[in-house]
Enzyme design. Sequence first.
Site, short mmCIF file in Angstrom:
data_model
loop_
_atom_site.label_atom_id
_atom_site.label_comp_id
_atom_site.label_asym_id
_atom_site.label_seq_id
_atom_site.Cartn_x
_atom_site.Cartn_y
_atom_site.Cartn_z
CG ASP A 119 -0.19 0.04 2.51
OD1 ASP A 119 1.03 0.25 2.50
OD2 ASP A 119 -0.83 -0.12 3.56
CG ASP A 177 -5.68 -5.41 1.82
OD1 ASP A 177 -6.31 -4.66 1.05
OD2 ASP A 177 -5.29 -5.04 2.96
#
Lengths: 376, 376
Positions: A92, A271
């Site tokens: 991320d 996720d």
Amino acid sequence: MDFKLQYSDTKSNARAGEITTGRGKIQTPIFMPVGTVGSVKGVHFKELEEDIKAQIILGNTYHLYLRPGLEIIEKAGGLHKFNGWEKPILTDSGGFQVFSLSKTRKLTEEGAIFSSHIDGSKHLFTPENVVDIQRTIGADIMMAFDECAPGDADYNYTRKSMDMTHRWLKRGLSRFDSTNAKYGVEQTFFPIVQGAGHKELRKESANFIAECQREGNAIGGLAVGEPPEVMYEMIDIVNNILPKDKPRYLMGVGTPENILEAISLGVDMFDCVMPTRNGRNGMLFTSEGIINMRNEKWKDDFSPIDPAGISFVDTRYTKAYLRHLYIAKEMLAAEIGSQHNLAFYLWLVNNARKHIIEGDFTSWKEKTLKKITTRL
Amino acid sequence: MDFKLQYSDTKSNARAGEITTGRGKIQTPIFMPVGTVGSVKGVHFKELEEDIKAQIILGNTYHLYLRPGLEIIEKAGGLHKFNGWEKPILTDSGGFQVFSLSKTRKLTEEGAIFSSHIDGSKHLFTPENVVDIQRTIGADIMMAFDECAPGDADYNYTRKSMDMTHRWLKRGLSRFDSTNAKYGVEQTFFPIVQGAGHKELRKESANFIAECQREGNAIGGLAVGEPPEVMYEMIDIVNNILPKDKPRYLMGVGTPENILEAISLGVDMFDCVMPTRNGRNGMLFTSEGIINMRNEKWKDDFSPIDPAGISFVDTRYTKAYLRHLYIAKEMLAAEIGSQHNLAFYLWLVNNARKHIIEGDFTSWKEKTLKKITTRL
């Protein structure tokens, strides 16, 4: 990176596909276990590969940048060499952690100044240096630096935030396009749709992101406090705009139910920390329903944790024994719970894929949801 | 239970043997991982079997009696059925924990009244009910209830304590001999030599224990604060009296060095929390020496944890990565450290056995000690 759309469900927008990265293929829909600091909490990589059968894991840029830090990661030859995981890693951008973990942060057009949650030291993330950081981590899939507005953000706040996220995206893309993969393995960059719970903003953002024509696209700022119906509505709106021939990644979502619903709306990648966090706390998702393993009712239930036997832990340990381990605060409880839940999540998306291919995804989904959302 | 003395070293008192229990054979000398509440902290049973290659584990009577409690264990069909470990289990008598964990306890001729460290509830352990409890746990090897005097206890205290332990032993033996194995698998009972650091008392106790003519004998009350030379002297005195044709178990010892020295003095069985406790704290015993894994010097050392590759974790993870996990307080660090240390302890006793059989135990011991006691 390449994406092949292999099957499209006729009764929903669910799809099955295959992503090809420099580190191997990923069958979608897929769930990505979260490896915050380069380790999936409580689970050996050997188990991730052999038992859970993870195809890709996540790393958190914010955490890895602070600890072990880029110098060590670079010296190791990237995160893959550092932690020994040879399959793809998605990172991320750190945006979410800057806003959720750092006690003080200041947002400017340039980027975000924040203080480390570890030692209070000051740092600056910009759309550009977050690309550089992810290049150094060696992520196979990198994410754009964004501001994630709260689930209940009003229109004006969300518009301002989204507009800046879009400007940041342009800067990130420009840095990405003018730099090269660091360790000789290709890296790709996903832009992120924002817009909180506002339909028009989600549409505008999805169009903006679609026009970037990247190898994959992400939907951010959901499952951050808004009701699930709003989340599903936003996903639906966005997926009608995002290109069909690119994978769609719904960030940080969610419960098994959220995941099946989002798959039916055309999401390919997920996720979430839920399987490991709940695993540590004793909340297990099983093929028969949801179990609070600390509940006294399991104290003399000597049946296996999950008769489906998804992971080796499911049949190796009984409910009574696992409950005992949670009550006695044994580490092994968290290990078993995390491993089971992750294996369950992978089993869930693998089964979704199977039923998309077999053409009965929607009926399977309805039947499965009834079972797995039951509280045992 | 049966013990075959297979090899006796000519230059030391080291021996190699084989214990046959109702649940399989144990090659000695052996180290027994400690499974306090029926779980070896942080380690899956699968790893204990396949990677660490443990042949027998320990359970703590005090802990298991309090939690999950005898009702659950009995309902499961014994501890083996409860935790799924099918090889032998040895249980201590709870004496040591009563004195070390319970905040309040009262010692009388009858036994020990103590309060649970969990909820403060009052309980009574007697030489008789501790036999009953271990029968219900289903231990393959049970231990006598004893008082473990402090390492620096004076002569008078130690004599009184030892005399009572001997009287308790007679009562325990009488209960053991008048009761049967609970789950159809044979159980045996080891008496324990006490006497703190007093040679004459150790001699007296060893003679008393030898006369009991049991299938195995234990040495207790060592590594409780006395200097190592005193410990070795006491072991030597005791082992010259205990029968040669029965296994000798040195309780709660110790460092790798302690273990090799005690093997050379004729000890066959060991248990200790050190490998798992130190593993959780970042102190690793390796084939190259002792590593404080939290030390900054490892931050960019990308060599394997232990090139000997005793456990799969040794070569799967690097020192730099493992250090990062300890610093970031990741559960996986404790898992890796525990698994490595246990595998190292088993490797150590297996190698001791090999060299006893090959006839070069003493020279191997000296060479190995130099290496493994070095602080890296």
